[in-house]
Design a protein around this motif. Sequence first.
Motif, mmCIF file in Angstrom:
data_model
loop_
_atom_site.group_PDB
_atom_site.id
_atom_site.type_symbol
_atom_site.label_atom_id
_atom_site.label_comp_id
_atom_site.label_asym_id
_atom_site.label_seq_id
_atom_site.Cartn_x
_atom_site.Cartn_y
_atom_site.Cartn_z
ATOM 1 N N VAL A 16 0.773 -1.329 0.043
ATOM 2 C CA VAL A 16 -0.052 0.130 -0.024
ATOM 3 C C VAL A 16 0.912 1.412 -0.155
ATOM 4 C CG1 VAL A 16 -1.798 -1.278 1.089
ATOM 5 C CG2 VAL A 16 -0.158 -0.060 2.535
ATOM 6 N N ASP A 17 0.347 2.387 -0.098
ATOM 7 C CA ASP A 17 0.840 3.549 -0.108
ATOM 8 C C ASP A 17 1.001 4.207 1.405
ATOM 9 O OD1 ASP A 17 -1.394 4.845 0.743
ATOM 10 O OD2 ASP A 17 -1.545 6.122 -1.183
ATOM 11 N N TYR A 18 1.858 5.304 1.762
ATOM 12 C CA TYR A 18 1.984 5.669 2.691
ATOM 13 C C TYR A 18 0.704 5.799 3.681
ATOM 14 C CZ TYR A 18 0.107 10.319 1.965
ATOM 15 O OH TYR A 18 -0.621 11.368 1.529
ATOM 16 N N ALA A 19 -0.412 6.076 3.046
ATOM 17 C CA ALA A 19 -1.818 6.352 3.940
ATOM 18 C C ALA A 19 -2.314 4.841 3.698
ATOM 19 C CB ALA A 19 -2.622 7.292 3.066
ATOM 20 N N GLY A 20 -1.847 3.715 3.387
ATOM 21 C CA GLY A 20 -2.549 2.565 3.599
ATOM 22 C C GLY A 20 -3.403 2.172 2.609
ATOM 23 N N MET A 21 -3.408 3.019 1.539
ATOM 24 C CA MET A 21 -4.380 2.524 0.237
ATOM 25 C C MET A 21 -3.572 1.678 -0.746
ATOM 26 S SD MET A 21 -5.552 5.054 -2.938
ATOM 27 C CE MET A 21 -3.774 5.166 -3.442
#
Length: 260
Positions: free
Chosen positions: A114-119
């Motif tokens: 995921v990306d830094y925001a959890g997506m």
Amino acid sequence: MAQAQAHAQPTDHRCHDYRLLVKRWKAFCRGAKLKLQPFACSAEEHIYYLETGREHAAQGQPWIYVSAGVHGDEAAPPWGLLEWAEAHVDLLQRHPFLIFPVLNPTGLILNTRVDYAGMDLNRNFNHPSEPVVVAWRKVIEGRKLALGICLHEDYDGQGCYLYELNGGKHVLGQRILADTSAIIPKDHRRRIDGRAAKAGLIRRKVIPEMAGQPEAIVLHLQGAPITLTFESPSEFSITERIAVQKRFIESSLKHALGLP
Ligand SMILES: [Zn+2]
């Protein structure tokens, strides 16, 4: 045409170095008179794309789409894509390519899917308001696509495998996997990620029902007649994985579009 490789391959500990990768892309683009353009941000990091052969697109040639780095814990595809580009400057100049070197840079840096925001970007390519997806859609909308290539890895992978979404009669997957198996063998599991597979090939003629759509499906809905999603096994050596990703791009262009 192959160019001499001016750079050593990244060692394991540098393959998540996004800024090094961007530096290499920028150096390559300067030399090839191409332009890497930022189109979105993820935290502090710019996300780039590269457009080549625009004059050929203006004459009606459809775009060839290639992306890597949607999942940050899959490190070989972005490096394989870079090495492919470095070896095929004249192909890039003679055809319209739309290339996204790393779509999830913060995931690559953090070594997370995921990306830094959890997506998970690959479950959100149809998201109506996710900023990266909105910006990505702006780049691709209105373009006629010839082929979509999406580069991935799988930590459960026992070899290479391929999702082929192709409404046409001519299946490409086995020919492509025959080429890549010279570097890493096919994954012979009969079920892969919950789907029936045959000698590494998972075919789709119709779009599966999914709320959060992956990139390949959105490209298909944008009119790409063929989308190929390649998976190399991420427990294998980084050197072979980078080489097999590069070979996969070459083989896909050969078998899908007849490009050398
Ligand atoms: Zn992936």
